[in-house]
Write an enzyme that holds these catalytic residues in place. Structure first.
Site, short mmCIF file in Angstrom:
data_model
loop_
_atom_site.label_atom_id
_atom_site.label_comp_id
_atom_site.label_asym_id
_atom_site.label_seq_id
_atom_site.Cartn_x
_atom_site.Cartn_y
_atom_site.Cartn_z
N ASP A 163 39.80 3.74 43.32
CA ASP A 163 39.40 3.54 45.03
C ASP A 163 38.32 4.23 45.40
O ASP A 163 38.23 4.90 45.54
CB ASP A 163 40.98 4.57 45.77
CG ASP A 163 41.36 4.82 46.67
OD1 ASP A 163 41.48 3.68 47.63
OD2 ASP A 163 41.17 5.70 47.34
N GLU A 247 40.70 -2.93 44.70
CA GLU A 247 41.09 -3.82 45.93
C GLU A 247 40.09 -4.79 46.76
O GLU A 247 38.55 -4.77 46.16
CB GLU A 247 41.82 -2.72 47.03
CG GLU A 247 42.42 -1.35 46.77
CD GLU A 247 42.73 -1.14 47.76
OE1 GLU A 247 43.61 -0.59 48.38
OE2 GLU A 247 42.04 0.03 48.36
N CYS A 300 54.21 6.12 46.82
CA CYS A 300 54.49 7.36 45.85
C CYS A 300 53.73 6.85 44.81
O CYS A 300 54.86 5.96 44.28
CB CYS A 300 55.62 7.87 46.60
SG CYS A 300 55.98 9.19 45.13
N CYS A 303 57.58 7.83 42.89
CA CYS A 303 58.81 7.13 42.81
C CYS A 303 58.86 5.59 43.05
O CYS A 303 60.07 4.87 43.50
CB CYS A 303 59.22 8.29 44.05
SG CYS A 303 58.97 8.70 45.33
N CYS A 319 55.38 13.38 49.10
CA CYS A 319 56.97 12.80 49.50
C CYS A 319 58.12 12.96 49.64
O CYS A 319 58.97 13.99 49.62
CB CYS A 319 56.89 11.46 48.18
SG CYS A 319 58.27 10.61 47.90
N CYS A 322 60.93 12.25 47.01
CA CYS A 322 60.83 13.22 45.89
C CYS A 322 60.04 14.10 45.28
O CYS A 322 60.07 15.33 44.54
CB CYS A 322 60.08 12.88 44.01
SG CYS A 322 58.91 11.26 44.44
N ASP A 329 43.77 9.75 47.84
CA ASP A 329 43.02 9.08 46.95
C ASP A 329 43.10 8.52 45.39
O ASP A 329 43.12 8.00 45.04
CB ASP A 329 41.15 9.84 46.93
CG ASP A 329 40.96 9.25 48.30
OD1 ASP A 329 40.89 8.74 49.30
OD2 ASP A 329 39.81 10.10 48.74
#
Length: 369
Positions: A163, A247, A300, A303, A319, A322, A329
């Protein structure tokens, strides 16, 4: 030679521009090559015969490439070359000799006095030589050849998601964060001082020339620092991992944000991904780019729950489904890795699904048969 290359390039660009605006006629490389032959016969341009014809022809080919990129909407209209920007001259195989580790350019009796950064492997023959003068006054030579010593590295059972960021240049899915050296920010005050000094000098004066060289040297130092760091970092990543997932960022669009443009440009994300791409091809690694619209930061990694909004100032979050605590990051890099592996294994799409409102709008706009 650099002056002659610059002159031929500018005259050819002028002829092509005038031909279009005056006669709506397009001039290609073959026609500019014929114009070069005619220019050499003119008395005021007789000095063009004193240098090798190869770099002059290569300059015309580079101009043709610039126009091709312009018509394909990949670049802006070509600009005239300026003397203070330095310049370059490319010599193909017919315009130089490589003997006993020395390079002899056409119409030059003595070999180039080169301080080698690394020696050419034995048995390799250069296919082209490019001599470049930087605005800072430094000469640089680039030699192209096929290197048989570059071979695929031993396979590793390791994959990493990356990332890209600003405060941390990159964050890996293993939880490692690489600091951003920010070379431009480090020398920013010195750049401002030298730029102010340059603006006060009278145009055409020797003092202005000296001030311009000082400023160019600082810019060159920033570029060298950034390039050196990126090469070391990308080489380490390629050697340690078999699969690298990043990305597909639209950096060209992101720098339109005036608040983040300087920081994004200083990070040089485009150059980092470019180096990772070709080094993975060299050493037999897998390089995967996922869709830029994949919600890596908002999803997340435990989950799969996707948060509706995630402003840039939120660096830590929990989250709601969960309850796990995330570093923004690190969570994004884990999602990038998972998405990249899904694409490589089963060809799954990582583009986020359209919302119901978008689908409904699309149905309304669909013309009836």
């Amino acid at each position: 030679t650099l002056g002659c290359v610059r002159l031929v390039y500018n005259k050819a660009l002028h002829e092509r521009t005038q031909a279009w605006y005056q006669r709506q006629e397009r001039i290609d490389y073959a026609q500019t090559s014929s114009l070069l032959t005619a220019w050499k016969k003119q008395e005021e341009l007789d000095f063009l015969n004193e240098v090798s014809c190869v770099p002059l022809q290569q300059g015309l080919r580079h101009l043709q490439t610039a126009f091709t990129n312009f018509f394909a909407a990949r670049a802006k209209y070509p600009n005239f070359k300026k003397k203070h920007q330095g310049g370059s001259a490319e010599f193909t195989k017919s315009a130089f000799k490589f003997k006993e580790g020395k390079i002899y350019l056409a119409k030059c009796k003595n070999p180039l006095a080169i301080r080698w950064s690394r020696q050419i492997p034995s048995g390799c023959m250069p296919s082209s030589v490019t001599v470049k003068l930087h605005p800072s006054g430094r000469w640089h030579i680039s030699i192209r050849f096929d290197d048989p010593t570059i071979k695929p590295l031993p396979a590793k059972d390791k994959a990493v998601g990356i990332d890209l960021g600003i405060s941390s240049l990159l964050t890996t899915s293993e939880g490692d964060k690489i600091a951003n050296p920010k070379p431009l920010k480090k020398h920013y005050r010195k750049l401002r001082r030298l730029q102010k000094s340059l603006s006060r000098k009278q145009k055409g004066s020797h003092n202005r020339y000296k001030a311009r060289v000082k400023l160019a040297r600082v810019h060159q130092k920033i570029t060298d620092t950034r390039t050196d760091h990126l090469h070391k970092l990308t080489t380490q990543l390629v050697r340690e991992n078999q699969t690298i997932v990043v990305e597909d960022l639209a950096v060209k669009n992101m720098v339109k944000n005036r608040k983040l443009a300087q920081a994004i440009s200083d990070a040089s994300w485009g150059e980092l991904t470019r180096q990772l791409s070709y080094k993975c091809r060299w050493y037999g690694r897998n390089y995967i780019e996922i869709d830029r619209w994949f919600p890596s930061s908002k999803r997340c990694s435990n989950c799969g729950h996707v948060v509706e909004k995630m402003p840039l100032n939120i660096r830590q979050w929990e989250c709601l489904k969960c309850g796990i605590h995330h570093d923004r990051d690190i969570n994004a890099s884990k999602n990038i890795l998972a998405a990249g592996l899904a694409v490589s294994v089963c060809g799954a799409s990582v583009r986020p699904e359209q919302s119901k409102s978008v689908k409904a709008t699309a149905k309304k706009q669909k013309p009836k048969s």
